[in-house]
Design an enzyme around this catalytic site. Structure first.
Site, PDB file in Angstrom:
ATOM      1  N   ASN A  38       0.841  -1.187   0.000  1.00 25.45           N
ATOM      2  CA  ASN A  38       0.000   0.000   0.000  1.00 25.45           C
ATOM      3  C   ASN A  38       0.883   1.246   0.000  1.00 25.45           C
ATOM      4  OD1 ASN A  38      -2.748  -0.673  -0.252  1.00 25.45           O
ATOM      5  ND2 ASN A  38      -2.750  -1.498   1.822  1.00 25.45           N
ATOM      6  N   HIS A  74       4.453   5.306  -3.060  1.00 23.71           N
ATOM      7  CA  HIS A  74       5.728   5.598  -3.724  1.00 23.71           C
ATOM      8  C   HIS A  74       6.214   4.376  -4.509  1.00 23.71           C
ATOM      9  CE1 HIS A  74       6.166   9.396  -1.617  1.00 23.71           C
ATOM     10  NE2 HIS A  74       5.992   8.784  -0.473  1.00 23.71           N
ATOM     11  N   ASP A  83      10.632  -7.324  -1.311  1.00 19.00           N
ATOM     12  CA  ASP A  83      11.236  -6.885  -0.070  1.00 19.00           C
ATOM     13  C   ASP A  83      12.511  -6.185  -0.473  1.00 19.00           C
ATOM     14  OD1 ASP A  83      11.239  -6.454   2.675  1.00 19.00           O
ATOM     15  OD2 ASP A  83      12.552  -8.152   3.045  1.00 19.00           O
ATOM     16  N   SER A  84      12.700  -5.036   0.092  1.00 14.66           N
ATOM     17  CA  SER A  84      13.834  -4.202  -0.253  1.00 14.66           C
ATOM     18  C   SER A  84      14.472  -3.701   1.019  1.00 14.66           C
ATOM     19  CB  SER A  84      13.384  -2.972  -1.056  1.00 14.66           C
ATOM     20  OG  SER A  84      12.712  -3.354  -2.210  1.00 14.66           O
ATOM     21  N   GLY A 129      12.319   6.752   2.414  1.00 15.83           N
ATOM     22  CA  GLY A 129      13.235   5.839   3.100  1.00 15.83           C
ATOM     23  C   GLY A 129      14.609   6.460   3.309  1.00 15.83           C
ATOM     24  N   LYS A 187      15.996   8.618 -10.695  1.00 14.66           N
ATOM     25  CA  LYS A 187      16.125   7.516  -9.741  1.00 14.66           C
ATOM     26  C   LYS A 187      15.585   6.221 -10.334  1.00 14.66           C
ATOM     27  CE  LYS A 187      14.496   5.707  -5.367  1.00 14.66           C
ATOM     28  NZ  LYS A 187      13.567   5.843  -4.262  1.00 14.66           N
ATOM     29  N   ARG A 215      15.046  -1.222  -7.364  1.00 12.39           N
ATOM     30  CA  ARG A 215      13.691  -1.693  -7.661  1.00 12.39           C
ATOM     31  C   ARG A 215      13.457  -1.718  -9.170  1.00 12.39           C
ATOM     32  NH1 ARG A 215      11.338   1.177  -4.267  1.00 12.39           N
ATOM     33  NH2 ARG A 215      11.376  -0.393  -2.651  1.00 12.39           N
TER      34      ARG A 215
END
Length: 193
Positions: A9, A12, A69-70, A149, A171, A177
């Site tokens: 959710n 970004h 998952d990052s 982040g 970016k 990602r």
């Protein structure tokens, strides 16, 4: 057009992924399918956490989906915060998380770090994984206001700006990602389209 549920959710993250996949795919969020659940992330690796998300959605909603998952790995901190990146300080307050990384690093000359992403895709009864990473360094203090982040303290190798100083387009062109998503999209085009 292919619809995939992204196990997030985080607006970004959803925007970043949609920007990379373009208009060939519709990326839906958890709220788009009415999922308000807090999907567990109890794994010790990015792979385990990403797979937990897709397993959960497949079991409960029976949808084609992917989860990621990052996190940030800082070499001088033994690859911390790693899978705990979003809650490193014991909370999801990113300012506190950044403060803790900077405090633990202190004036350590080894500032090498990387952002990593692992995506788990569940499609047509099969699980697939895609990875992306970008090497860089942690700077001494925050710079920039974009991104989210740890972006204000991370400069990717070969650049002079932090992720938070870059435009979303800049970016997205190089991020961990977007690297993982590009692999996902290439796979989807080959497999489905």
């Amino acid at each position: 057009m292919i619809e995939l549920v992204f196990a997030t959710n985080n607006v970004h993250k959803q925007r970043e992924v949609q920007a990379v996949v373009g208009d060939k795919f519709v990326i839906k969020s958890l709220s788009d399918i009415g999922c308000e659940d807090d999907i567990p992330e109890t794994g010790d690796t990015f792979h385990e956490n990403a797979q937990q998300k897709t397993d959960y959605l497949v079991k409960k909603y029976n949808v084609s989906c992917f989860g990621d998952d990052s996190g940030l790995e800082v070499d001088a901190l033994g690859k911390e915060p790693g899978v705990y990146s979003a809650r490193y300080s014991g909370s999801r307050d990113m300012e506190k998380n950044i403060d803790l990384v900077l405090s633990k690093l202190g004036d350590n000359p080894d500032r090498s770090a990387r952002f990593k992403t692992v995506i788990s895709l569940y499609l047509q009864g099969e699980q697939h994984f895609f990875e992306g990473a970008i090497e860089g360094k942690i700077i001494l203090e925050r710079r920039g206001t974009d991104g989210f982040g740890y972006d204000p303290i991370f400069i990717p190798d070969g650049y002079t700006q932090t992720f938070a100083e870059m435009s979303a387009e800049e970016k997205n062109a190089i991020s961990h990602r977007s690297i993982a998503v590009a692999k996902l999209v290439a796979f989807l085009k080959e497999k489905v389209v």
